[in-house]
Structure formats: C-alpha cells, structure tokens
Design an enzyme around this catalytic site. Structure first.
Site, PDB file in Angstrom:
ATOM      1  N   SER A 102      33.360  40.679  32.201  1.00 37.56           N
ATOM      2  CA  SER A 102      34.067  39.592  31.527  1.00 37.56           C
ATOM      3  C   SER A 102      35.034  40.128  30.502  1.00 37.56           C
ATOM      4  O   SER A 102      34.905  41.247  30.022  1.00 37.56           O
ATOM      5  CB  SER A 102      33.050  38.690  30.830  1.00 37.56           C
ATOM      6  OG  SER A 102      32.527  39.399  29.720  1.00 37.56           O
ATOM      7  N   LYS A 103      35.976  39.276  30.175  1.00 32.09           N
ATOM      8  CA  LYS A 103      36.995  39.598  29.195  1.00 32.09           C
ATOM      9  C   LYS A 103      36.380  39.904  27.838  1.00 32.09           C
ATOM     10  O   LYS A 103      36.930  40.684  27.066  1.00 32.09           O
ATOM     11  CB  LYS A 103      37.936  38.400  29.061  1.00 32.09           C
ATOM     12  CG  LYS A 103      39.355  38.783  29.398  1.00 32.09           C
ATOM     13  CD  LYS A 103      40.292  37.652  29.205  1.00 32.09           C
ATOM     14  CE  LYS A 103      41.687  38.219  29.372  1.00 32.09           C
ATOM     15  NZ  LYS A 103      42.640  37.336  29.922  1.00 32.09           N
TER      16      LYS A 103
END
Ligand code: GLU
Length: 501
Positions: free
Chosen positions: A263-264
C-alpha cells in the site's frame, strides 16, 4: 516462431498512474507472449466513469513503452494521442459500449440474465436482514421471475434497472484450473447474481472483461490474485454465452514487509515515483520480475536482462504465496545495474532523470558542472551508489564553493596544530610539483602521496583529507584530490593552513 493461438492481454483501468503490481502483470504477459511467439495486447478498461482521470491512459501507455513492455496490439500512442493497432478493436472499452449492451440483451433474451428493478433502499434492507441472520450478503433474486408484462410495465413507468446474471444455485460446484493455483472450486450457491449492466447503461467490469476476452480471442488471462474471486463469475458468464474458457493464471499479491497488502501508506506504489527516486528502469523491471517468479531448477541467478527473462520465464515457476516488496533488495539490484553502466551512460542517465538539476549540483560553480568533472565524481562514487539521486549526497564537498568545518578536525588524534600545518605544507609541495599529466591519473596521485606519507600515514593523510573535504568521512584523499583537480585542491589546502595559523 509466431503462435497465433497465444493471445494475452494487459487490461489496466487508467486511474492516474502505473502501479508496480500492474507493471509486473504487464511484464509477465509480455514475457509469456514473447517466449511462446504469441501476441501481447493492451486493452484499456475505462468504463468506470467515477475512477476516470483525464490523461491517464496516455501516461499509462507512455510508462509501459518507456519500461520496454509496450504492446504488440491494442491501444498505443500516435503522436501523443491514443490510437490503436490490430484487427480486434476498438481497444478502449469506452468505445465498445454498444457491444456490451448487445451481449447483455442476448443473455436476457436467453433468460441467462434478468432485469432487476430493486431500489438501493430495498437492497440495503435485504443486506441488513441477511446480516442479522448471519448470512453472507447476496441478492435475493427478487426480480428473477418477473413476467415479461411486469418488466415492460416497469420499464414504461420509467423505473431504472440493472441487468443481473441469473445463477442457478443448484448448478453445483464451479470448478476451473488455474495455471498458478491449480484447481479452484466454489459452490454456485455462494455466488451472487452479478450485475452485468448498470442502470446508467455502462457495463460492469465482469461483463466487459469477459465479452472482450472472448471477442479478442484471448487464450490466457494472466492477472493479479485480487481478481481470483471474480473468476467463478466469469466462468459462469462464459457458460451462459456458450463460449470456451481461456486459461487462467492469477499472480500472487505484492506485500509490504509486514506482509500486509502493498500500500501507499508504507511506501511508493507508482512506477513513476520509483523513477523519480533514482531507480533505473531495467533494475525496477528485473526486480518486479522476481516478485512471484523464480528461474527454477536450482538457479540462483537474480540479474536478468529483458531478453534473458523472456528465455527463462515460465508460468510454472510463478508461486502462489504473496511476494514481499523489499526496497533494500531493489536498492541492491539498482546498485548492480549502476555498476554496469559506462561513465558516459551513467552521466546520460543522470541528465535524462534531471539529476544534474538538483540543488547540490545546480548551485555548484561552473567548473564543478562540466562533463569531465562530473565523470570524475561518478568514477569515485559509482561503486557505492544505490540510486541516481545519491550522487554527491554523501560527498557534498565535490560541489561546494566553500567548506564549512571545525578547524580542530584537521588534527590527527592528539597532534598539535603545528604538526598538522607541517603535514599540510608538505602535501601542498608534493602536489604543486606534479605535472598536469600526473594530476590526470588517480593512481599516480596515490603513489606520490603514499610515498610522502611514509610510515606516519594518519599524521599526513588525515589532515590532507580533511583539508580537501571538511568531512569526518569521505573517499580517500587521492580520489578526492584527483576529482577536485590541481587548483581547487591546492586552494583548499592553503585555506586549511591559514586556518591553523
Ligand atoms: N481492469 C482490471 C484491472 O484494472 C483488469 C483485470 C483483469 O485483468 O481482468 O486490473
């Protein structure tokens, strides 16, 4: 060798950037097609209006091309505009809307699908009831058996509707083979009557994807594991249409180091961001190739060119388990690629990536920005660089007009400033006497200075190194003097001597 039966596709939804996981999907499709002499197609799945970002299809194609995994067929860039190549187009789903409608209507006509007029409120109520009864949420087939007259009356009254796949819960197990995961089974009673056409006339991903894979004669669907739960619905859709199934291969998830889904929040996920951070495209490509695949048969090879990957790639060696995106490994791999570049190439990459415009270098005096000078810096730093953005970062003295340091740093251990001054005088004399030619040879500087240092290396070399760098730690004084050149080196030594007196 061209095998026209092998047709694969990369089918991204343009949402603004190319995710590293999508790059891997594109790469595996590319490798599979090249290895088997097949065709690799780019199809743009842009029917979700809510997620559409202007210009993102263009930037997506540009990213794929620049990474070296541009498609053989499908959407492409023609003078900056989206064009296409191939006999199965259009390759942008937004240009195929009439087709999806036509195919959805076919299913309605054959009663494999039905119109559903339920309101959002009713659906919410059903969901709540199911939740209260601890049942999985599922459409209750309320509209599945409406008579044709009822349907017509509802349409005439202007009530909106969707089209749903009519799944027979008695159909039993849906079984399909996945080339990575083996046999996958799920019971039809656990599959929801999937919406195929939304009330706004747009198809859902499921309908558009299956219709296109069929019409484009896709032989192998190679995509991320997040689409595995959709596959039973797709299998039922193929069945409803009476079409032959393609082969499926679902690629393992990409994970953060803590094994959560990549994930970011825990790092970058966009290919563009990695480029902006100073990674080389071939290193990133090599790195993502190994996220979920290995060359098998005991091989420990990790550095692969794209051609080598084509030769070595086999879906049989793609694993099921999630693949951890380990940035340290990417750094290592990038440093291996940087080491292999010639100085000219390395400098060209620096230019291409805009790294010569970063403040440290941009604000340096003109003579520190010449190609010859920069190549000397790169000669000294190349071995230790993990990323292009690091050039000069550990050795800012290569680009500084003036050095800022504490004078006492010049003294080796407990040496007096007089002893330090003498050592620097001696170094200055030795260096002054060298010819221009000698200055051009790193090894020569080393020999001469080591000779002058004699037994007492620290006493001689430490002050010299600090005078040249102003730093606690740096490359050797020979390397630094060679990079700085005669004039700057002598001026810096002179300056240090003045500080001491
Ligand atoms: N449009 C889907 C995506 O964004 C495609 C999934 C598939 O390959 O079927 O990944």
């Amino acid at each position: 060798m061209h095998d026209q039966n092998i047709r694969v596709r990369f089918a991204p939804s343009p949402t603004g950037y190319l995710h590293v996981g999508s790059l891997r999907t594109a790469l595996y499709n590319y490798l599979f097609a090249k290895k088997r002499g097949g065709t690799y197609i780019l199809r743009i799945e842009d029917t979700d209006q809510k997620r559409y970002v202007a210009g993102s299809t263009e930037s997506l194609i540009r990213s794929l091309d620049s990474m070296g995994v541009g498609a053989d067929e499908g959407a492409l860039l023609d003078d900056g505009n989206i064009g296409e190549k191939g006999a199965y187009g259009p390759y942008q789903q937004s240009k195929r809307l009439a087709l999806y409608k036509e195919y959805a209507e076919k299913l309605v006509a054959s009663r494999k699908a039905y119109r559903c007029f339920c309101t959002a409120e009713r659906l919410e109520e059903v969901r709540k009831e199911q939740a209260a009864a601890k049942q999985a949420p599922k459409y209750d087939k309320h509209c599945a058996n409406l008579s044709e007259e009822d349907v017509q009356a509802l349409i005439d009254s202007g009530v909106g509707h969707v089209i749903r796949l009519n799944i027979d819960p008695e159909r039993g197990e849906i079984i399909f083979q996945d080339l990575v995961r083996g046999e996958v089974k799920i019971h039809a009673k656990d599959v929801d009557d999937q919406v195929l056409m939304k009330s706004d006339g747009f198809p859902t991903y499921h309908l558009a994807n299956v219709v296109d894979d069929h019409l484009m004669e896709i032989s192998h669907v190679i995509r991320g594991e997040e689409w595995l739960p959709s596959t039973p619905k797709h299998v039922l859709l193929y069945e409803a249409f009476g079409w032959e199934l393609p082969e499926f291969a679902h690629l393992p998830l990409l994970l953060n180091p803590d094994r959560s889904k990549l994930s970011k929040r825990q790092g970058e996920v966009a290919v563009e961001d990695y480029m902006k951070k100073g990674y080389l495209k071939e290193a990133l490509l090599n790195f993502v190739a190994l996220l979920g695949w290995n060359p098998g048969s005991g091989s420990t090879q990790e550095i692969f060119s794209l051609e080598e990957l084509v030769q070595a790639f086999d879906l049989a060696n793609v694993h099921k388990g999630g693949a951890v995106f380990d940035v340290q490994k990417l750094d290592w791999m990038n440093s291996e690629y940087i080491k292999k570049l010639s100085l000219d190439e390395l400098l060209a990459r620096m230019k291409e990536g805009g790294w010569l415009e970063k403040d440290l270098i941009k604000n340096a005096p003109e003579n520190f920005r010449s190609e010859t000078y920069l190549k000397k810096v790169l000669t000294v730093e190349q071995e230790r660089l993990a990323r292009l953005d690091q050039v000069g970062e550990n050795n800012p003295f290569f680009f500084a007009t003036e050095l800022v340091y504490d004078t006492s740093l010049l003294n080796w251990k407990d040496n007096t400033k007089e002893a330090t001054g003498e050592a620097l005088q001696k170094a200055a004399e030795v260096l002054k006497n060298l010819s221009e030619e000698d200055w051009g040879e790193k090894a020569k500087l080393e020999t001469v200075l080591m000779e002058a240092a004699g037994e007492k290396r620290g006493d001689f070399l430490w002050p010299l190194r600090v005078a040249l760098t102003g730093a606690q730690k740096s490359p050797s004084p020979f390397d630094v003097a060679w990079v700085l050149g005669r004039e700057t080196s002598l001026a810096r030594i002179d300056n240090a001597i003045k500080r001491l007196s």
